[in-house]
Design a protein around this motif. Structure first.
Motif, PDB file in Angstrom:
ATOM      1  N   GLN A  57       0.839  -1.201   0.000  1.00  0.00           N
ATOM      2  CA  GLN A  57       0.000   0.000   0.000  1.00  0.00           C
ATOM      3  C   GLN A  57       0.872   1.248   0.000  1.00  0.00           C
ATOM      4  OE1 GLN A  57      -3.523  -0.051  -0.147  1.00  0.00           O
ATOM      5  NE2 GLN A  57      -3.144   2.074  -0.671  1.00  0.00           N
ATOM      6  N   GLY A  58       1.963   1.220   0.751  1.00  0.00           N
ATOM      7  CA  GLY A  58       2.894   2.350   0.760  1.00  0.00           C
ATOM      8  C   GLY A  58       3.510   2.571  -0.607  1.00  0.00           C
ATOM      9  N   LYS A  59       3.932   1.479  -1.256  1.00  0.00           N
ATOM     10  CA  LYS A  59       4.504   1.591  -2.603  1.00  0.00           C
ATOM     11  C   LYS A  59       3.470   2.113  -3.589  1.00  0.00           C
ATOM     12  CE  LYS A  59       8.036  -1.944  -2.106  1.00  0.00           C
ATOM     13  NZ  LYS A  59       8.533  -3.235  -2.564  1.00  0.00           N
ATOM     14  N   LEU A  60       2.231   1.637  -3.447  1.00  0.00           N
ATOM     15  CA  LEU A  60       1.153   2.099  -4.323  1.00  0.00           C
ATOM     16  C   LEU A  60       0.931   3.602  -4.151  1.00  0.00           C
ATOM     17  CD1 LEU A  60      -1.188   1.521  -6.287  1.00  0.00           C
ATOM     18  CD2 LEU A  60      -2.604   1.030  -4.291  1.00  0.00           C
ATOM     19  N   ASN A  61       0.897   4.058  -2.909  1.00  0.00           N
ATOM     20  CA  ASN A  61       0.705   5.488  -2.659  1.00  0.00           C
ATOM     21  C   ASN A  61       1.843   6.309  -3.268  1.00  0.00           C
ATOM     22  OD1 ASN A  61      -1.630   4.881  -1.268  1.00  0.00           O
ATOM     23  ND2 ASN A  61      -0.694   5.021   0.737  1.00  0.00           N
TER      24      ASN A  61
END
Length: 95
Positions: A67-71
């Protein structure tokens, strides 16, 4: 140069889509695992229960990372699109 910009934007879109799909698979896996665990909770030995909790925590940690990478990718794409928009010549003043 224009083709390179389009290719980079396409690359970012593809990576964002892949990460979203991967996060959805993890979410689905967690939901299925939790439902099965709740269903058979009383029949599961204590050591298996502890192993299940470790795996669930592992999946949740992976999900947070993805999720962090996606953001980050979404923010990068937004900044990229702003930059491209600024590079394009303005047509509002002259025709």
């Amino acid at each position: 140069m224009n083709r390179e910009l389009l290719n980079y934007n396409k690359f970012l879109s593809t990576e964002i889509r892949r990460l979203k799909e991967h996060i959805k698979k993890i979410d689905d896996h967690l939901i299925i695992g939790e439902n099965l665990y709740k269903k058979y909770k009383k029949e599961v030995p204590k050591n298996v229960s502890l192993e299940h909790k470790k795996k669930v925590n592992n999946f949740k940690n992976k999900r947070k990372i993805y999720q962090g990478k996606l953001n980050e990718l979404i923010q990068l794409q937004l900044n990229f699109n702003k930059m491209v928009k600024q590079l394009q010549p303005s047509t509002s003043g002259r025709k």
